[in-house]
Design a protein around this motif. Structure first.
Motif, PDB file in Angstrom:
ATOM      1  N   ASP A  92      14.641  -4.775 -15.537  1.00 24.26           N
ATOM      2  CA  ASP A  92      14.068  -5.097 -13.809  1.00 24.26           C
ATOM      3  C   ASP A  92      12.371  -4.969 -13.462  1.00 24.26           C
ATOM      4  OD1 ASP A  92      14.590  -4.177 -11.974  1.00 24.26           O
ATOM      5  OD2 ASP A  92      15.097  -2.035 -12.135  1.00 24.26           O
ATOM      6  N   PHE A  93      12.077  -6.283 -13.478  1.00 23.78           N
ATOM      7  CA  PHE A  93      10.795  -6.633 -12.791  1.00 23.78           C
ATOM      8  C   PHE A  93      10.798  -6.012 -11.613  1.00 23.78           C
ATOM      9  CE2 PHE A  93      11.029  -8.045 -17.438  1.00 23.78           C
ATOM     10  CZ  PHE A  93       9.314  -7.681 -18.090  1.00 23.78           C
ATOM     11  N   GLY A  94       9.414  -6.016 -10.927  1.00 21.92           N
ATOM     12  CA  GLY A  94       8.934  -6.377  -9.922  1.00 21.92           C
ATOM     13  C   GLY A  94       7.964  -7.579  -9.364  1.00 21.92           C
ATOM     14  N   TYR A  95       7.657  -7.680  -8.605  1.00 22.30           N
ATOM     15  CA  TYR A  95       6.828  -8.929  -7.982  1.00 22.30           C
ATOM     16  C   TYR A  95       6.536  -7.952  -6.677  1.00 22.30           C
ATOM     17  CZ  TYR A  95       4.375 -12.711  -7.179  1.00 22.30           C
ATOM     18  OH  TYR A  95       3.646 -14.508  -7.253  1.00 22.30           O
ATOM     19  N   GLU A  96       4.817  -8.852  -6.839  1.00 15.16           N
ATOM     20  CA  GLU A  96       4.500  -8.225  -4.888  1.00 15.16           C
ATOM     21  C   GLU A  96       2.921  -9.313  -5.282  1.00 15.16           C
ATOM     22  OE1 GLU A  96       3.221  -4.271  -3.366  1.00 15.16           O
ATOM     23  OE2 GLU A  96       2.270  -4.387  -5.317  1.00 15.16           O
ATOM     24  N   SER A  97       3.074  -9.574  -4.119  1.00 11.11           N
ATOM     25  CA  SER A  97       2.134 -10.362  -3.235  1.00 11.11           C
ATOM     26  C   SER A  97       1.276  -9.861  -2.234  1.00 11.11           C
ATOM     27  CB  SER A  97       1.958 -11.500  -3.116  1.00 11.11           C
ATOM     28  OG  SER A  97       1.533 -12.275  -2.807  1.00 11.11           O
ATOM     29  N   ILE A  98       0.323  -9.830  -2.697  1.00  2.84           N
ATOM     30  CA  ILE A  98      -0.458  -9.365  -1.592  1.00  2.84           C
ATOM     31  C   ILE A  98      -1.683 -10.642  -1.044  1.00  2.84           C
ATOM     32  CG2 ILE A  98      -2.609  -7.560  -0.504  1.00  2.84           C
ATOM     33  CD1 ILE A  98      -0.640  -5.326  -2.211  1.00  2.84           C
ATOM     34  N   ARG A  99      -1.223 -10.447   0.506  1.00  6.36           N
ATOM     35  CA  ARG A  99      -2.736 -11.270   0.890  1.00  6.36           C
ATOM     36  C   ARG A  99      -3.633 -10.669   2.369  1.00  6.36           C
ATOM     37  NH1 ARG A  99      -2.379 -16.734  -0.751  1.00  6.36           N
ATOM     38  NH2 ARG A  99      -1.362 -17.056  -1.378  1.00  6.36           N
ATOM     39  N   GLN A 100      -4.853 -11.033   2.737  1.00  8.68           N
ATOM     40  CA  GLN A 100      -5.497 -10.132   3.786  1.00  8.68           C
ATOM     41  C   GLN A 100      -6.587 -11.562   4.054  1.00  8.68           C
ATOM     42  OE1 GLN A 100      -7.576  -6.379   2.700  1.00  8.68           O
ATOM     43  NE2 GLN A 100      -9.230  -7.362   4.696  1.00  8.68           N
ATOM     44  N   GLU A 101      -6.487 -11.977   4.977  1.00 10.32           N
ATOM     45  CA  GLU A 101      -7.184 -13.163   6.234  1.00 10.32           C
ATOM     46  C   GLU A 101      -8.092 -12.423   5.552  1.00 10.32           C
ATOM     47  OE1 GLU A 101      -6.421 -16.026   4.665  1.00 10.32           O
ATOM     48  OE2 GLU A 101      -4.570 -15.695   4.317  1.00 10.32           O
ATOM     49  N   ALA A 102      -9.265 -13.491   6.011  1.00 16.38           N
ATOM     50  CA  ALA A 102     -11.038 -12.968   6.195  1.00 16.38           C
ATOM     51  C   ALA A 102     -11.106 -12.371   7.116  1.00 16.38           C
ATOM     52  CB  ALA A 102     -11.601 -13.931   4.866  1.00 16.38           C
ATOM     53  N   THR A 103     -12.260 -11.262   7.463  1.00 18.47           N
ATOM     54  CA  THR A 103     -12.206 -11.476   9.264  1.00 18.47           C
ATOM     55  C   THR A 103     -13.682 -10.742   9.123  1.00 18.47           C
ATOM     56  OG1 THR A 103     -12.404  -9.048   9.040  1.00 18.47           O
ATOM     57  CG2 THR A 103     -10.629  -9.675   9.552  1.00 18.47           C
ATOM     58  N   ASP A 105     -15.895  -8.109   9.171  1.00 18.38           N
ATOM     59  CA  ASP A 105     -16.327  -7.745   8.381  1.00 18.38           C
ATOM     60  C   ASP A 105     -15.931  -6.972   7.049  1.00 18.38           C
ATOM     61  OD1 ASP A 105     -17.553  -6.788  10.542  1.00 18.38           O
ATOM     62  OD2 ASP A 105     -16.006  -5.177  11.724  1.00 18.38           O
ATOM     63  N   GLU A 106     -14.388  -8.282   6.499  1.00 13.62           N
ATOM     64  CA  GLU A 106     -14.188  -8.371   5.481  1.00 13.62           C
ATOM     65  C   GLU A 106     -13.467  -9.991   4.497  1.00 13.62           C
ATOM     66  OE1 GLU A 106     -10.311  -6.751   6.199  1.00 13.62           O
ATOM     67  OE2 GLU A 106     -11.080  -4.716   5.897  1.00 13.62           O
ATOM     68  N   ASN A 107     -13.597  -9.784   2.670  1.00  8.64           N
ATOM     69  CA  ASN A 107     -14.091 -10.874   2.860  1.00  8.64           C
ATOM     70  C   ASN A 107     -11.920 -10.949   2.656  1.00  8.64           C
ATOM     71  OD1 ASN A 107     -16.875 -11.152   1.818  1.00  8.64           O
ATOM     72  ND2 ASN A 107     -16.701  -9.291   0.655  1.00  8.64           N
ATOM     73  N   LYS A 108     -11.932 -12.027   2.007  1.00 10.78           N
ATOM     74  CA  LYS A 108     -10.343 -12.772   1.539  1.00 10.78           C
ATOM     75  C   LYS A 108     -10.518 -12.398   0.372  1.00 10.78           C
ATOM     76  CE  LYS A 108      -7.899 -16.549   1.231  1.00 10.78           C
ATOM     77  NZ  LYS A 108      -7.623 -18.118   1.029  1.00 10.78           N
ATOM     78  N   TYR A 109      -8.787 -11.116   0.872  1.00 10.36           N
ATOM     79  CA  TYR A 109      -8.305 -10.352  -0.862  1.00 10.36           C
ATOM     80  C   TYR A 109      -6.980 -11.348  -0.867  1.00 10.36           C
ATOM     81  CZ  TYR A 109      -6.563  -6.975  -3.470  1.00 10.36           C
ATOM     82  OH  TYR A 109      -5.807  -6.640  -4.979  1.00 10.36           O
ATOM     83  N   TYR A 110      -6.432 -11.653  -2.189  1.00  2.80           N
ATOM     84  CA  TYR A 110      -5.468 -11.870  -2.982  1.00  2.80           C
ATOM     85  C   TYR A 110      -5.064 -10.918  -4.019  1.00  2.80           C
ATOM     86  CZ  TYR A 110      -2.241 -14.831  -4.550  1.00  2.80           C
ATOM     87  OH  TYR A 110      -0.864 -15.696  -4.718  1.00  2.80           O
ATOM     88  N   SER A 111      -3.459 -10.233  -4.157  1.00  2.00           N
ATOM     89  CA  SER A 111      -3.408  -9.802  -5.344  1.00  2.00           C
ATOM     90  C   SER A 111      -2.488 -10.370  -5.968  1.00  2.00           C
ATOM     91  CB  SER A 111      -3.455  -8.610  -4.854  1.00  2.00           C
ATOM     92  OG  SER A 111      -3.475  -7.409  -6.050  1.00  2.00           O
ATOM     93  N   THR A 112      -1.576 -10.347  -6.752  1.00  2.00           N
ATOM     94  CA  THR A 112      -0.739 -10.616  -7.317  1.00  2.00           C
ATOM     95  C   THR A 112      -0.204  -9.833  -8.445  1.00  2.00           C
ATOM     96  OG1 THR A 112      -0.865 -13.144  -6.504  1.00  2.00           O
ATOM     97  CG2 THR A 112       1.191 -11.999  -7.657  1.00  2.00           C
ATOM     98  N   ARG A 113       0.799  -9.173  -8.701  1.00  2.00           N
ATOM     99  CA  ARG A 113       1.374  -8.225  -9.070  1.00  2.00           C
ATOM    100  C   ARG A 113       3.097  -8.049  -9.916  1.00  2.00           C
ATOM    101  NH1 ARG A 113      -1.397  -3.688  -5.432  1.00  2.00           N
ATOM    102  NH2 ARG A 113      -3.085  -4.369  -5.811  1.00  2.00           N
ATOM    103  N   VAL A 114       3.394  -7.571 -11.473  1.00  3.30           N
ATOM    104  CA  VAL A 114       4.715  -8.849 -11.810  1.00  3.30           C
ATOM    105  C   VAL A 114       4.338  -6.664 -12.199  1.00  3.30           C
ATOM    106  CG1 VAL A 114       6.221  -8.964 -13.750  1.00  3.30           C
ATOM    107  CG2 VAL A 114       4.585 -10.738 -11.877  1.00  3.30           C
ATOM    108  N   TYR A 115       5.350  -6.030 -12.648  1.00  2.91           N
ATOM    109  CA  TYR A 115       5.674  -5.128 -12.668  1.00  2.91           C
ATOM    110  C   TYR A 115       6.698  -4.119 -13.476  1.00  2.91           C
ATOM    111  CZ  TYR A 115       7.712  -3.875  -8.187  1.00  2.91           C
ATOM    112  OH  TYR A 115       7.504  -3.905  -7.372  1.00  2.91           O
TER     113      TYR A 115
END
Length: 165
Positions: A92-103, A105-115
């Motif tokens: 019963d794995f979960g998968y999560e992908s988070i993307r935040q485009e650069a603005t 004031d902020e840098n581009k951020y990308y994260s992927t997780r399996v849990y």
């Protein structure tokens, strides 16, 4: 004559390099020979974390994460401390992908997780990128982080399609 020697040396160099690379990779994965390595790295504590699968899907996402026969393993070659799931039908794995485009004031951020969760514990294998890619393992107990370790060489395996969309 000279070109034959050069060719023989070149072939031997390539073959030796391949053997060294193959041996290094064998030692940095807890996957069996009949499994596909989806993710594997050595952590700061010298233990290995691996995500292996029975099926070779080109891309892994939240829709097919539990249909590829994914297995999590943690420990060393001689002592696998955690093997999840114990039976093939229990994943019963979960998968999560988070993307935040650069603005501005902020840098581009990308994260992927399996849990996955096991009792009060939640195990999270992730790959995050702000400036450089960082791969890691975190363990939470009752929502509190009790363990966090980054991969020594980031991802030891280039075959990390589990973190691609």
């Amino acid at each position: 004559m000279f070109s034959i020697r050069v060719m023989v040396c070149l072939v031997m160099f390539i073959f030796t390099s391949f053997l060294v690379y193959a041996q290094r990779n064998d030692k940095t994965s807890l996957c069996s020979t009949d499994e596909y390595v989806r993710f594997s790295c050595q952590l700061e504590n010298k233990k290995i974390v691996s995500l292996c699968s029975k099926k070779n899907e080109n891309k892994v996402n939240e829709k097919n994460i539990n249909s590829i026969g994914l297995v999590y393993r943690y420990g060393t070659e001689s002592n696998i401390e955690l093997n999840y799931p114990i039976d093939a039908d229990g994943s019963d794995f979960g998968y999560e992908s988070i993307r935040q485009e650069a603005t501005e004031d902020e840098n581009k951020y990308y994260s992927t997780r399996v849990y996955f969760s096991l009792g009060k514990y939640k195990y999270i294998v992730g790959n995050s990128e702000i400036f450089d890619a960082i791969s890691w393992l975190a363990v939470n107990k009752n929502e509190n982080e009790i363990f966090y370790s980054q991969c020594n060489d980031n991802l030891t395996y280039a075959n990390v399609d589990i973190f691609q969309e």
